[in-house]
Design a protein around this motif. Sequence first.
Motif, mmCIF file in Angstrom:
data_model
loop_
_atom_site.group_PDB
_atom_site.id
_atom_site.type_symbol
_atom_site.label_atom_id
_atom_site.label_comp_id
_atom_site.label_asym_id
_atom_site.label_seq_id
_atom_site.Cartn_x
_atom_site.Cartn_y
_atom_site.Cartn_z
ATOM 1 N N ARG A 50 0.840 -1.201 0.000
ATOM 2 C CA ARG A 50 0.000 0.000 0.000
ATOM 3 C C ARG A 50 0.875 1.251 0.000
ATOM 4 N N VAL A 51 1.399 1.554 -1.154
ATOM 5 C CA VAL A 51 2.314 2.685 -1.289
ATOM 6 C C VAL A 51 1.783 3.742 -2.247
ATOM 7 N N GLY A 52 0.603 3.522 -2.809
ATOM 8 C CA GLY A 52 0.049 4.459 -3.779
ATOM 9 C C GLY A 52 0.395 4.041 -5.200
ATOM 10 N N TRP A 53 -0.533 4.247 -6.115
ATOM 11 C CA TRP A 53 -0.321 3.782 -7.486
ATOM 12 C C TRP A 53 0.848 4.495 -8.158
ATOM 13 N N THR A 54 1.140 5.727 -7.717
ATOM 14 C CA THR A 54 2.247 6.467 -8.338
ATOM 15 C C THR A 54 3.567 5.729 -8.152
ATOM 16 N N TRP A 55 3.796 5.185 -6.963
ATOM 17 C CA TRP A 55 5.062 4.502 -6.714
ATOM 18 C C TRP A 55 5.103 3.145 -7.380
ATOM 19 N N TRP A 56 3.956 2.496 -7.514
ATOM 20 C CA TRP A 56 3.914 1.276 -8.323
ATOM 21 C C TRP A 56 4.322 1.593 -9.761
ATOM 22 N N ALA A 57 3.816 2.705 -10.270
ATOM 23 C CA ALA A 57 4.160 3.112 -11.635
ATOM 24 C C ALA A 57 5.651 3.404 -11.753
ATOM 25 N N VAL A 58 6.211 4.070 -10.739
ATOM 26 C CA VAL A 58 7.653 4.362 -10.759
ATOM 27 C C VAL A 58 8.456 3.063 -10.765
ATOM 28 N N ALA A 59 8.084 2.118 -9.908
ATOM 29 C CA ALA A 59 8.825 0.865 -9.796
ATOM 30 C C ALA A 59 8.804 0.069 -11.097
ATOM 31 N N VAL A 60 7.683 0.104 -11.788
ATOM 32 C CA VAL A 60 7.560 -0.657 -13.037
ATOM 33 C C VAL A 60 8.091 0.137 -14.223
ATOM 34 N N ALA A 61 7.716 1.415 -14.308
ATOM 35 C CA ALA A 61 7.954 2.187 -15.526
ATOM 36 C C ALA A 61 9.342 2.818 -15.605
ATOM 37 N N LEU A 62 9.966 3.157 -14.471
ATOM 38 C CA LEU A 62 11.263 3.817 -14.538
ATOM 39 C C LEU A 62 12.310 2.950 -15.240
ATOM 40 N N PRO A 63 12.456 1.663 -14.883
ATOM 41 C CA PRO A 63 13.427 0.844 -15.622
ATOM 42 C C PRO A 63 13.095 0.728 -17.102
ATOM 43 N N LEU A 64 11.809 0.627 -17.431
ATOM 44 C CA LEU A 64 11.419 0.529 -18.833
ATOM 45 C C LEU A 64 11.692 1.832 -19.571
ATOM 46 N N ALA A 65 11.513 2.959 -18.879
ATOM 47 C CA ALA A 65 11.792 4.254 -19.497
ATOM 48 C C ALA A 65 13.276 4.420 -19.767
ATOM 49 N N VAL A 66 14.124 4.013 -18.823
ATOM 50 C CA VAL A 66 15.570 4.078 -19.029
ATOM 51 C C VAL A 66 15.969 3.212 -20.227
ATOM 52 N N LEU A 67 15.400 2.020 -20.305
ATOM 53 C CA LEU A 67 15.687 1.140 -21.438
ATOM 54 C C LEU A 67 15.219 1.758 -22.745
ATOM 55 N N ALA A 68 14.037 2.368 -22.741
ATOM 56 C CA ALA A 68 13.498 2.973 -23.952
ATOM 57 C C ALA A 68 14.376 4.105 -24.458
ATOM 58 N N VAL A 69 14.863 4.953 -23.553
ATOM 59 C CA VAL A 69 15.742 6.049 -23.951
ATOM 60 C C VAL A 69 17.054 5.498 -24.509
ATOM 61 N N ALA A 70 17.599 4.464 -23.859
ATOM 62 C CA ALA A 70 18.839 3.860 -24.342
ATOM 63 C C ALA A 70 18.653 3.245 -25.725
ATOM 64 N N VAL A 71 17.527 2.570 -25.938
ATOM 65 C CA VAL A 71 17.239 1.977 -27.249
ATOM 66 C C VAL A 71 17.117 3.070 -28.302
ATOM 67 N N ALA A 72 16.403 4.137 -27.976
ATOM 68 C CA ALA A 72 16.223 5.236 -28.927
ATOM 69 C C ALA A 72 17.561 5.861 -29.305
ATOM 70 N N ALA A 73 18.436 6.057 -28.318
ATOM 71 C CA ALA A 73 19.756 6.621 -28.608
ATOM 72 C C ALA A 73 20.584 5.656 -29.450
ATOM 73 N N ASN A 74 20.505 4.377 -29.140
ATOM 74 C CA ASN A 74 21.254 3.374 -29.883
ATOM 75 C C ASN A 74 20.851 3.363 -31.362
ATOM 76 N N VAL A 75 19.569 3.548 -31.613
ATOM 77 C CA VAL A 75 19.048 3.490 -32.978
ATOM 78 C C VAL A 75 19.285 4.801 -33.724
#
Length: 267
Positions: A73-98
Motif C-alpha cells: 500500500r504505497v500508492g499507485w504512483t510509486w507502483w508506476a515508478v517501480a515498473v515504468a522507470l526501468p522501462l523508461a531508461v531502457l526505452a531512452v537507451a534503445v532510442a539513442a542506440n538506434v
Amino acid sequence: MSAITAWTRRHRLTAFFGLAFTLSWWAWPFYAAGIAPTPFFACGPVLAALVVIAVTDGRAGYRDLFARLTHWRVGWTWWAVAVALPLAVLAVAVAANVTIWDAPAPDFGAVAWADVGLFAAVRFVNPLDGPIGEEPGWRAYALPRLQEKQSPLRAGVILGALVALWHLPLVTSGMLAPFGLPVTFAITLVYVWLVNRTGGSALMAVVFHVSQGAIGAAALGFTGADADRLGWLTGTLWCVVAFGVVTADRAAWLSPRHVRRSADVSV
C-alpha cells in the motif's frame, strides 16, 4: 548463549554482509579452477538474512522481513515508478542506440512478449535470480539497519559500495563488464530512494528489480557491438538517474524518517 550467537547479536550487519559474500562467492575459486559451472550465486543475501535473523531475532525478525516484503500500500504512483522507470531508461537507451549510432530498430511485433512476461513472473519467485536472491537481504534487511545509525545517503553509499563489490566474480569471469560495478553503485542509490519514499517497502525494490531485467538486448534483437553499446547507454542513464534523485530530492536523504525503525543494532 554461545559466543557466536552473542557476537552475531552485537554485530548483526557485519555477520550479514560476511555471510552474504561467503554464500555467494564460495564457488568462485572452483570456477576459476574449471571445476564449477558458475562463480557466483545470487541467493547469498537472502540466505544470509534468514540465517542472521534466526540467530538474533527469531520470529519477530521474520515478521519484520515479511512485512517489508509485502508492504504494497504505497500508492499507485510509486507502483508506476517501480515498473515504468526501468522501462523508461531502457526505452531512452534503445532510442539513442538506434538514432545516434544507427543500430537496427527493434521489431516489437517480433518480440516474444509471452516469454518476456513468463520470465518476469518467474523472477518474482526464483531465489537464484536477483530480485528474490538479493532484495530480501540488501533492501529488506540491511538497509533499515544501516539507517538506524546512518543518514539515508550515507547508508546508500555504504550499501552501494558493498553491493558493487559483491558482483566482482561476475566481472572477473567476463559475465559483467567492469563498468557494471559503478553502475551497480549508482543504481543502489535509486533503490534506496524508492524504498525510503515508499515507507520501507522492499516489495517495491523487488518489482523494480524484476522490471529492470525483464527485457534484455537479445529480446530486442540487438547483438554484438549494438548490444554492448546498449549496456553502456543503459548504465550511463542509471548514473544520471541516481544523480537526479540525490540532488533533486535532497529531503529524502537527510534523515531516515521514511523507514520504519527496527531494534538498535551494532555494526
